[in-house]
Design a protein around this motif. Sequence first.
Motif, PDB file in Angstrom:
ATOM      1  N   SER A  12       0.811  -1.219   0.000  1.00  0.00           N
ATOM      2  CA  SER A  12       0.000   0.000   0.000  1.00  0.00           C
ATOM      3  C   SER A  12       0.846   1.272   0.000  1.00  0.00           C
ATOM      4  N   ARG A  13       2.026   1.210   0.552  1.00  0.00           N
ATOM      5  CA  ARG A  13       2.891   2.399   0.568  1.00  0.00           C
ATOM      6  C   ARG A  13       3.406   2.757  -0.821  1.00  0.00           C
ATOM      7  N   GLU A  14       3.335   1.796  -1.720  1.00  0.00           N
ATOM      8  CA  GLU A  14       3.797   2.033  -3.088  1.00  0.00           C
ATOM      9  C   GLU A  14       2.682   2.547  -4.003  1.00  0.00           C
ATOM     10  N   ILE A  15       1.472   2.648  -3.491  1.00  0.00           N
ATOM     11  CA  ILE A  15       0.361   3.193  -4.279  1.00  0.00           C
ATOM     12  C   ILE A  15       0.560   4.705  -4.338  1.00  0.00           C
ATOM     13  N   THR A  16       0.803   5.206  -5.544  1.00  0.00           N
ATOM     14  CA  THR A  16       1.038   6.646  -5.686  1.00  0.00           C
ATOM     15  C   THR A  16      -0.188   7.358  -6.251  1.00  0.00           C
ATOM     16  N   ASN A  17      -0.823   6.763  -7.241  1.00  0.00           N
ATOM     17  CA  ASN A  17      -2.020   7.365  -7.825  1.00  0.00           C
ATOM     18  C   ASN A  17      -3.257   6.827  -7.127  1.00  0.00           C
ATOM     19  N   ALA A  49      -3.037   1.459  11.272  1.00  0.00           N
ATOM     20  CA  ALA A  49      -1.884   1.986  10.514  1.00  0.00           C
ATOM     21  C   ALA A  49      -2.216   2.332   9.066  1.00  0.00           C
ATOM     22  N   GLY A  50      -3.468   2.702   8.784  1.00  0.00           N
ATOM     23  CA  GLY A  50      -3.838   3.176   7.454  1.00  0.00           C
ATOM     24  C   GLY A  50      -4.129   2.122   6.415  1.00  0.00           C
ATOM     25  N   ASN A  77      -6.087  -3.275  -6.255  1.00  0.00           N
ATOM     26  CA  ASN A  77      -5.082  -3.659  -5.271  1.00  0.00           C
ATOM     27  C   ASN A  77      -5.433  -5.023  -4.677  1.00  0.00           C
ATOM     28  N   GLN A  78      -4.431  -5.652  -4.088  1.00  0.00           N
ATOM     29  CA  GLN A  78      -4.642  -6.947  -3.469  1.00  0.00           C
ATOM     30  C   GLN A  78      -4.514  -6.847  -1.965  1.00  0.00           C
ATOM     31  N   ILE A  79      -5.054  -7.840  -1.284  1.00  0.00           N
ATOM     32  CA  ILE A  79      -5.063  -7.836   0.167  1.00  0.00           C
ATOM     33  C   ILE A  79      -4.486  -9.151   0.683  1.00  0.00           C
TER      34      ILE A  79
END
Length: 84
Positions: A12-17, A49-50, A77-79
């Motif tokens: 998730s930290r790599e999601i920019t858009n 933690a978001g 995105n995946q979980i």
Amino acid sequence: MYCAIIGDIIDSREITNGRSETQERFKAALNKINEKYNSDIESYFTITAGDGFYGLLNSAEKLLDIILEIRLAIVPNQIRIGVG
């Protein structure tokens, strides 16, 4: 017997858009699940933690339905999910 669910959005930290949009959809999905499956939930689903979450069910009867709803809410995105 209880069923604990814990999980997080992968990378998730790599999601920019659209990161904030993804987090809002995630939050809305958990709120919807808390309302829809209220009688099956012992401890409401909560975001940590978001990008992580946890919840406690009073049985595993609705487990797969809940997991599917969470997964669909954050597409593309995946979980990652753990159940105990």
